[in-house]
Design a protein around this motif. Structure first.
Motif, mmCIF file in Angstrom:
data_model
loop_
_atom_site.group_PDB
_atom_site.id
_atom_site.type_symbol
_atom_site.label_atom_id
_atom_site.label_comp_id
_atom_site.label_asym_id
_atom_site.label_seq_id
_atom_site.Cartn_x
_atom_site.Cartn_y
_atom_site.Cartn_z
ATOM 1 N N MET A 181 -6.478 2.269 -7.597
ATOM 2 C CA MET A 181 -7.737 2.277 -6.854
ATOM 3 C C MET A 181 -8.309 0.875 -6.727
ATOM 4 O O MET A 181 -8.851 0.502 -5.686
ATOM 5 C CB MET A 181 -8.755 3.202 -7.539
ATOM 6 C CG MET A 181 -8.446 4.659 -7.394
ATOM 7 S SD MET A 181 -8.398 5.199 -5.679
ATOM 8 C CE MET A 181 -10.103 5.029 -5.241
ATOM 9 N N MET A 182 -8.184 0.083 -7.784
ATOM 10 C CA MET A 182 -8.671 -1.290 -7.746
ATOM 11 C C MET A 182 -7.908 -2.096 -6.704
ATOM 12 O O MET A 182 -8.498 -2.858 -5.930
ATOM 13 C CB MET A 182 -8.509 -1.936 -9.125
ATOM 14 C CG MET A 182 -9.045 -3.332 -9.226
ATOM 15 S SD MET A 182 -8.832 -4.041 -10.855
ATOM 16 C CE MET A 182 -7.048 -4.244 -10.898
ATOM 17 N N SER A 195 -8.976 -0.858 -3.145
ATOM 18 C CA SER A 195 -10.336 -1.223 -2.756
ATOM 19 C C SER A 195 -10.479 -2.733 -2.568
ATOM 20 O O SER A 195 -11.356 -3.177 -1.835
ATOM 21 C CB SER A 195 -11.349 -0.728 -3.782
ATOM 22 O OG SER A 195 -11.174 -1.400 -5.000
ATOM 23 N N ARG A 252 0.828 -1.206 0.000
ATOM 24 C CA ARG A 252 0.000 0.000 0.000
ATOM 25 C C ARG A 252 0.864 1.259 0.000
ATOM 26 O O ARG A 252 0.517 2.258 -0.611
ATOM 27 C CB ARG A 252 -0.912 -0.030 1.221
ATOM 28 C CG ARG A 252 -1.860 1.123 1.267
ATOM 29 C CD ARG A 252 -2.793 1.010 2.438
ATOM 30 N NE ARG A 252 -3.709 2.113 2.446
ATOM 31 C CZ ARG A 252 -4.627 2.308 3.337
ATOM 32 N NH1 ARG A 252 -4.771 1.445 4.311
ATOM 33 N NH2 ARG A 252 -5.417 3.343 3.283
ATOM 34 N N THR A 290 -9.807 -3.495 1.093
ATOM 35 C CA THR A 290 -10.695 -2.880 2.072
ATOM 36 C C THR A 290 -11.730 -3.896 2.541
ATOM 37 O O THR A 290 -12.356 -4.580 1.739
ATOM 38 C CB THR A 290 -11.419 -1.675 1.450
ATOM 39 O OG1 THR A 290 -10.446 -0.776 0.947
ATOM 40 C CG2 THR A 290 -12.276 -0.974 2.484
ATOM 41 N N HIS A 296 -15.253 -4.958 3.824
ATOM 42 C CA HIS A 296 -16.597 -4.420 3.662
ATOM 43 C C HIS A 296 -17.472 -4.924 4.800
ATOM 44 O O HIS A 296 -17.581 -6.125 5.033
ATOM 45 C CB HIS A 296 -17.189 -4.853 2.315
ATOM 46 C CG HIS A 296 -16.373 -4.370 1.156
ATOM 47 N ND1 HIS A 296 -16.373 -3.059 0.749
ATOM 48 C CD2 HIS A 296 -15.518 -5.010 0.334
ATOM 49 C CE1 HIS A 296 -15.564 -2.923 -0.269
ATOM 50 N NE2 HIS A 296 -15.022 -4.088 -0.540
#
Length: 71
Positions: A41-42, A45, A2, A48, A50
């Motif tokens: 971004m892919m 995300s 990251r 992440t 959920h």
């Protein structure tokens, strides 16, 4: 990973915005900047968590139990 993705995305955004300010922007540089940004971004995300996934799993389990009880 990251820590590597964020600076690369920042450079792509800055390069894309700088290229747009030119009188004749190079379309290929803009496309590469957008692709790099979207890929970053892919990747971010995908990592992440959920919160809704847990609720959805519980609902589907409840529906399966209701269906099995009806039979």
């Amino acid at each position: 990973m990251r820590k590597l993705i964020l600076p690369i995305m920042a450079v792509a955004i800055i390069l894309g915005l700088y290229e747009q300010t030119k009188a004749k922007p190079n379309i290929y540089i803009l496309i590469v900047a957008i692709v790099v940004f979207m890929y970053g971004m892919m990747q971010l995300s995908a990592r992440t968590l959920h919160n809704n996934n847990h609720e959805i799993e519980e609902e589907s389990l409840e529906e399966e139990q209701d269906d099995s009880e009806r039979r």
